[in-house]
Scaffold this motif. Structure first.
Motif, mmCIF file in Angstrom:
data_model
loop_
_atom_site.group_PDB
_atom_site.id
_atom_site.type_symbol
_atom_site.label_atom_id
_atom_site.label_comp_id
_atom_site.label_asym_id
_atom_site.label_seq_id
_atom_site.Cartn_x
_atom_site.Cartn_y
_atom_site.Cartn_z
ATOM 1 N N THR A 177 45.896 29.187 33.062
ATOM 2 C CA THR A 177 45.546 29.725 34.372
ATOM 3 C C THR A 177 46.293 29.007 35.500
ATOM 4 O OG1 THR A 177 43.720 28.191 34.595
ATOM 5 C CG2 THR A 177 43.214 30.299 33.588
ATOM 6 N N ASN A 178 47.336 28.271 35.142
ATOM 7 C CA ASN A 178 48.065 27.521 36.159
ATOM 8 C C ASN A 178 48.864 28.465 37.064
ATOM 9 O OD1 ASN A 178 49.770 25.885 37.617
ATOM 10 N ND2 ASN A 178 50.016 24.429 35.949
ATOM 11 N N LYS A 179 48.709 28.291 38.370
ATOM 12 C CA LYS A 179 49.377 29.199 39.297
ATOM 13 C C LYS A 179 50.754 28.699 39.726
ATOM 14 C CE LYS A 179 45.517 29.356 41.602
ATOM 15 N NZ LYS A 179 44.346 29.230 40.776
ATOM 16 N N ASN A 180 51.079 27.439 39.393
ATOM 17 C CA ASN A 180 52.347 26.904 39.863
ATOM 18 C C ASN A 180 53.402 26.799 38.779
ATOM 19 O OD1 ASN A 180 51.557 26.655 42.571
ATOM 20 N ND2 ASN A 180 50.266 24.943 41.956
ATOM 21 N N ASN A 181 53.305 27.684 37.815
ATOM 22 C CA ASN A 181 54.348 27.793 36.794
ATOM 23 C C ASN A 181 55.661 28.193 37.424
ATOM 24 O OD1 ASN A 181 52.562 27.332 34.783
ATOM 25 N ND2 ASN A 181 52.391 29.463 34.131
ATOM 26 N N THR A 182 56.762 27.910 36.702
ATOM 27 C CA THR A 182 58.011 28.569 37.046
ATOM 28 C C THR A 182 58.371 29.485 35.878
ATOM 29 O OG1 THR A 182 59.244 26.725 36.138
ATOM 30 C CG2 THR A 182 58.868 26.710 38.515
ATOM 31 N N VAL A 183 59.391 30.326 36.098
ATOM 32 C CA VAL A 183 59.782 31.281 35.072
ATOM 33 C C VAL A 183 61.028 30.775 34.346
ATOM 34 C CG1 VAL A 183 60.659 33.624 34.688
ATOM 35 C CG2 VAL A 183 58.826 33.231 36.346
ATOM 36 N N LEU A 184 61.043 30.867 33.026
ATOM 37 C CA LEU A 184 62.269 30.627 32.264
ATOM 38 C C LEU A 184 62.525 31.843 31.376
ATOM 39 C CD1 LEU A 184 64.631 28.819 31.298
ATOM 40 C CD2 LEU A 184 63.098 27.938 29.534
ATOM 41 N N CYS A 201 48.171 46.149 42.822
ATOM 42 C CA CYS A 201 49.238 45.149 42.985
ATOM 43 C C CYS A 201 50.492 45.824 43.544
ATOM 44 C CB CYS A 201 49.564 44.475 41.652
ATOM 45 S SG CYS A 201 48.281 43.344 41.082
ATOM 46 N N LEU A 202 50.787 47.034 43.035
ATOM 47 C CA LEU A 202 51.965 47.752 43.534
ATOM 48 C C LEU A 202 51.865 48.005 45.034
ATOM 49 C CD1 LEU A 202 52.766 50.535 40.877
ATOM 50 C CD2 LEU A 202 53.881 48.324 41.190
ATOM 51 N N LEU A 203 50.659 48.344 45.505
ATOM 52 C CA LEU A 203 50.507 48.619 46.941
ATOM 53 C C LEU A 203 50.768 47.369 47.776
ATOM 54 C CD1 LEU A 203 47.436 51.016 47.257
ATOM 55 C CD2 LEU A 203 49.874 51.561 47.208
ATOM 56 N N ARG A 204 50.272 46.209 47.307
ATOM 57 C CA ARG A 204 50.521 44.980 48.061
ATOM 58 C C ARG A 204 52.022 44.673 48.081
ATOM 59 N NH1 ARG A 204 47.657 40.798 50.079
ATOM 60 N NH2 ARG A 204 46.507 42.613 50.839
ATOM 61 N N ILE A 205 52.678 44.913 46.930
ATOM 62 C CA ILE A 205 54.122 44.683 46.857
ATOM 63 C C ILE A 205 54.861 45.629 47.803
ATOM 64 C CG2 ILE A 205 56.119 44.942 45.307
ATOM 65 C CD1 ILE A 205 54.003 43.921 43.106
ATOM 66 N N ALA A 206 54.394 46.872 47.869
ATOM 67 C CA ALA A 206 55.021 47.835 48.788
ATOM 68 C C ALA A 206 54.856 47.381 50.242
ATOM 69 C CB ALA A 206 54.423 49.225 48.589
ATOM 70 N N GLU A 207 53.677 46.817 50.558
ATOM 71 C CA GLU A 207 53.490 46.291 51.921
ATOM 72 C C GLU A 207 54.507 45.201 52.207
ATOM 73 O OE1 GLU A 207 49.341 45.701 53.507
ATOM 74 O OE2 GLU A 207 48.873 45.962 51.373
ATOM 75 N N LYS A 208 54.666 44.280 51.233
ATOM 76 C CA LYS A 208 55.606 43.178 51.457
ATOM 77 C C LYS A 208 57.041 43.665 51.480
ATOM 78 C CE LYS A 208 52.641 39.547 49.783
ATOM 79 N NZ LYS A 208 52.597 38.115 49.496
ATOM 80 N N ALA A 209 57.305 44.769 50.784
ATOM 81 C CA ALA A 209 58.673 45.284 50.736
ATOM 82 C C ALA A 209 59.044 46.047 52.003
ATOM 83 C CB ALA A 209 58.855 46.184 49.518
ATOM 84 N N ARG A 266 45.364 35.350 44.331
ATOM 85 C CA ARG A 266 46.162 34.750 45.392
ATOM 86 C C ARG A 266 46.230 35.636 46.628
ATOM 87 N NH1 ARG A 266 52.617 33.586 45.266
ATOM 88 N NH2 ARG A 266 52.708 35.696 46.089
ATOM 89 N N GLU A 267 46.374 36.926 46.425
ATOM 90 C CA GLU A 267 46.520 37.848 47.549
ATOM 91 C C GLU A 267 45.173 38.334 48.074
ATOM 92 O OE1 GLU A 267 49.546 38.792 48.969
ATOM 93 O OE2 GLU A 267 50.336 37.174 47.707
ATOM 94 N N GLU A 268 44.098 37.877 47.432
ATOM 95 C CA GLU A 268 42.744 38.299 47.795
ATOM 96 C C GLU A 268 42.641 39.818 47.859
ATOM 97 O OE1 GLU A 268 41.771 36.154 51.346
ATOM 98 O OE2 GLU A 268 42.008 34.209 50.385
ATOM 99 N N LEU A 269 43.144 40.484 46.835
ATOM 100 C CA LEU A 269 43.113 41.945 46.804
ATOM 101 C C LEU A 269 41.705 42.437 46.495
ATOM 102 C CD1 LEU A 269 46.350 42.917 44.799
ATOM 103 C CD2 LEU A 269 46.063 42.559 47.263
ATOM 104 N N VAL A 286 36.733 37.199 40.721
ATOM 105 C CA VAL A 286 38.097 37.151 40.175
ATOM 106 C C VAL A 286 38.308 35.845 39.417
ATOM 107 C CG1 VAL A 286 40.541 37.094 40.781
ATOM 108 C CG2 VAL A 286 39.014 38.672 41.967
ATOM 109 N N GLU A 287 37.790 34.754 39.985
ATOM 110 C CA GLU A 287 37.958 33.454 39.345
ATOM 111 C C GLU A 287 37.359 33.441 37.933
ATOM 112 O OE1 GLU A 287 36.196 30.390 41.688
ATOM 113 O OE2 GLU A 287 36.985 28.807 40.386
ATOM 114 N N LYS A 288 36.166 33.999 37.813
ATOM 115 C CA LYS A 288 35.529 34.024 36.491
ATOM 116 C C LYS A 288 36.288 34.949 35.536
ATOM 117 C CE LYS A 288 30.852 33.054 38.162
ATOM 118 N NZ LYS A 288 29.594 33.738 38.537
ATOM 119 N N ILE A 289 36.834 36.036 36.075
ATOM 120 C CA ILE A 289 37.612 36.950 35.212
ATOM 121 C C ILE A 289 38.856 36.225 34.689
ATOM 122 C CG2 ILE A 289 38.992 39.072 35.172
ATOM 123 C CD1 ILE A 289 36.924 40.256 37.153
ATOM 124 N N ILE A 290 39.480 35.438 35.551
ATOM 125 C CA ILE A 290 40.661 34.680 35.110
ATOM 126 C C ILE A 290 40.285 33.714 33.993
ATOM 127 C CG2 ILE A 290 42.321 32.894 35.812
ATOM 128 C CD1 ILE A 290 42.608 34.386 38.453
#
Lengths: 430, 300
Positions: A4-11, B41-49, B198-201, B262-266
């Protein structure tokens, strides 16, 4: 490990080898030992293994994808697999070893930072090993792991392993793979038994180096953003004129992904190919205002001056000597079943810009088995050649060796729109 | 100065880049939006794009008519908040036209979505559909391109895909042909949940633990609704469940879970032992090749 680590990088890495080398078993082992494979997938594999008359679970079945592949027991196309460890998210490009090898491997390698080349310890270096190594070098991969697999079938013999390593070093030096900046590591392993992949196992005590996973975990994937030149190809121009917000009527922003380098607020930049200069007013990703944007970030930037910028233009620093060109010479890998015709016009797609192109000359073709240069008048599928192009519209390019993002292009057939070739730029016309 | 962005930033940036390529290369794209977590998630990405500009495409939902009301309400609310156009193409319209003929009234409708989707593509002349499919979902998807070519009949030919190299995406098509673009191809279920956190969606409520009437039917948990009624001899239980995927009611099952944040789902996703589709998509379990077959027929 479903971390669940959020600060991973991608390889991103690729595996080269055929089914016989144990490539699928190696990937299966990586996924299995990092606990990426979940129970239902495993029970499916168990079912398939039994259906094919096997007693133990065949880890190579994890990577089987398509119906035709399962029927024929081969892999046809590049497949992508994922696992994560807590420090890294990994994307594996799994290139099949049979048909269309060159095409698939170049495709898989194009997005990879590391290549695992499998060698069957019983067989040592084969023509195919040489082919894999050459393609790895061609696509500019700087980290190579030589995985000497099936050590269990040679009684974990250290001497035999050492002689394979020595043979490979001689070959690597002959094809100039061992250049400064390229790192080659050797690991003895048994994918079947899981030795030296994730766990060390107990059979190869004489080997003191890292396991495969340790190599992957410790690889430095960072980019020296101050050393490399800024390249920001513009993909899209934002002009929200019809917005309800009056303040936005004159707003213009330029959007793209930074292919290399560092962009900071107040940087003096110029737009290529027009050469107009300005300074950076704002950098943002979504609502987040940033002081800088770096390599691999998709940003939205605005400038202090009203200058004309459109899709296909490139932002570089004002002092950069980069210029657009209407011709270059490149290593081309031909991907299509239809031969290249020197009489035809093709489309070249490079960053966010596309130009019509003609073939000025095919300078030579590389025999992938002997690595000798040969004369050529046409290109067939899987051929690799040195080709000079003339362009209808200028492109803003770097040499591939200096910049993968701005040195690579694809060739598109004008009538079918299929992707027929891939190119890596080696020299640029003045 | 050596730097590298985090994996979520990298995935987001890749997805933004892909969406901007669609906008730059395609004349008339559309974003497929179901109200589910991947399309959110796609919608948030579209906002950022594209913000502060408008999206260069409308949103479209292929509505099977068998949806949880929470999801449909959420879909409409979200489109409204964003101020973007939402097209709803419904299977019931295709049924009225006679292009979809059900063998029996209560059969799962997921596979028929392809027909309505292809009709909508033809009607609106879309040359590209952006979808939220991921390669980790299913093995046929593992071999799909990020920009995947479909012929005039919407068919996917796995043996004849366009090679896709570097981050150069060829979205060129002739009239009638179509590209399916998958910006979150390289995301896993865990990446999606981390991004949501992270994005609090905001998500439809059925993703979180709630009380629901269910029956246990051949190993799966089947929610009791007006289209999935209780069968003779079955015992209805009221238990705490959540949905891992949200699709047509008849083929999406919930899981037993107390995770209401969300935290518990993760945390649950990190320790789960069964894949997302294996657990909750009744339609993928028919045969080893069912997803591949549906995709060849035009499914996204």
């Amino acid at each position: 490990m479903n971390d669940t680590n959020k600060n991973n990088t991608v390889l991103r890495f690729l595996t080269c080898g055929s089914v016989d080398d144990g490539k699928s078993t190696l990937i299966g082992r990586l996924l299995f030992d990092t606990k990426t494979i979940l129970t239902d997938t495993l029970s499916q594999i168990e079912k398939s293994s039994k259906k094919r008359g096997m007693s133990a679970i065949d880890l190579s079945l994890i990577t089987d994808g398509l119906q035709a592949e399962r029927e024929q027991g081969i892999t046809i196309d590049v497949a992508y697999r994922y696992f994560s460890t807590g420090t890294r998210k990994y994307i594996i490009a799994d290139a099949p070893g049979h048909e269309q090898y060159t095409r698939n491997m170049v495709t898989a390698a194009s997005t990879s930072q590391l290549a695992i080349i499998l060698i069957d310890a019983r067989k040592g270096i084969l023509t195919q090993t040489k082919r894999h190594s050459f393609l790895t070098k061609l696509v500019g991969i700087k980290h190579i792991v030589i995985a000497v697999n099936k050590m269990d079938l040679i009684e974990y013999d250290q001497e035999k392993y050492q002689s394979i390593c020595d043979d490979y070093k001689i070959f690597a030096s002959a094809i100039q793979l061992d250049q400064p900046g390229t790192k080659i590591q050797f690991i003895p392993m048994s994918a079947l038994n899981g030795d030296m992949i994730v766990d060390r196992g107990s059979m190869i005590d004489w080997y003191k180096g890292p396991t495969l996973l340790e190599v992957l975990e410790n690889l430095d994937t960072r980019e020296d953003i101050k050393e490399s030149a800024l390249r920001l190809p513009i993909q899209y121009v934002c002009r929200p004129r019809d917005s309800d917000n009056k303040e936005l009527h004159d707003f213009r922003a330029f959007m793209g992904r930074i292919e290399s380098g560092l962009l900071q607020v107040n940087d003096k930049i110029k737009v290529l190919p027009s050469n107009q200069e300005s300074t950076i007013k704002e950098i943002r990703i979504g609502d987040k205002i940033l002081k800088k944007g770096i390599f691999e970030e998709s940003v939205t930037v605005s400038l202090h001056d009203e200058i004309d910028v459109s899709r296909g233009d490139m932002l570089v620093h004002a002092h950069d000597e980069l210029r657009s060109t209407k011709g270059f010479t490149a290593k081309v890998c031909w991907l299509s079943e239809t031969n290249l015709s020197t009489n035809r016009t093709y489309l070249i797609m490079h960053t966010s810009r596309t130009s019509k192109a003609k073939i000025a000359s095919i300078n030579s073709k590389i025999n992938i088995n002997s690595l000798a240069l040969e004369e050529a008048n046409d290109l067939k599928t899987n051929d690799i050649a040195d080709v000079t192009f003339k362009l209808a519209q200028p492109l803003i390019v770097d040499k591939y060796a200096n910049n993968r993002g701005t040195g690579a292009f694809i060739i598109i057939d004008e009538s079918t729109f299929h992707t027929v070739g891939a190119g890596m730029i080696e020299s640029i016309d003045k | 100065m050596k730097e590298k962005i985090s994996h979520l930033d990298w995935l987001e940036s890749e997805a933004i880049h892909i969406m901007r390529e669609v906008a730059g290369q395609c004349a008339n794209p559309v974003l497929l939006f179901s109200g589910g977590k991947d399309s959110l998630c796609l919608l948030r990405i579209a906002e950022k794009a594209f913000r502060p500009g408008r999206f260069p495409f409308p949103l479209m939902h292929i509505d099977t008519g068998h949806n949880y009301p929470e999801v449909i309400n959420f879909r409409d609310k979200k489109a409204n908040e964003l101020g973007e156009r939402l097209i709803v193409s419904s299977l019931e319209d295709s049924m009225k036209k006679g292009t979809i003929v059900l063998k029996q009234d209560d059969e799962p409708r997921n596979k028929y979505q392809s027909i309505t989707l292809l009709e909508a593509i033809e009607e609106h002349e879309f040359d590209c559909c952006i979808g939220g499919a991921r390669r980790d979902e299913e093995k046929a998807r593992a071999k799909e391109r990020i920009m995947s070519f479909r012929d005039e009949f919407g068919q996917w030919d796995p043996k004849n895909q366009r090679p896709e190299l570097w981050n150069l995406y060829n979205a060129k098509v002739h009239r009638g042909e179509n590209i399916r673009a998958f910006p979150i191809s390289n995301w896993t279920e865990m990446d999606v949940w981390q991004y949501i956190e992270r994005e609090e969606l905001e998500l439809p409520s059925i993703y979180f633990a709630h009380k629901r009437d269910i029956v246990k039917r051949s190993g799966a948990i089947v929610p009791i609704t007006n289209v999935t009624p209780v069968r003779p001899g079955e015992v209805v239980e009221n238990i705490t469940v959540r949905f891992r995927t949200v699709g047509d009611i008849t083929c999406t099952a919930p899981v037993i879970s107390e995770a209401d944040t969300v935290e518990k789902i993760i945390m649950e996703t990190a320790s789960t032992v069964i894949t997302e589709r294996g657990e909750t998509r009744l339609d993928d379990q028919v045969s080893e090749a069912s997803m591949e077959q549906r995709k060849k027929e035009g499914y996204f």
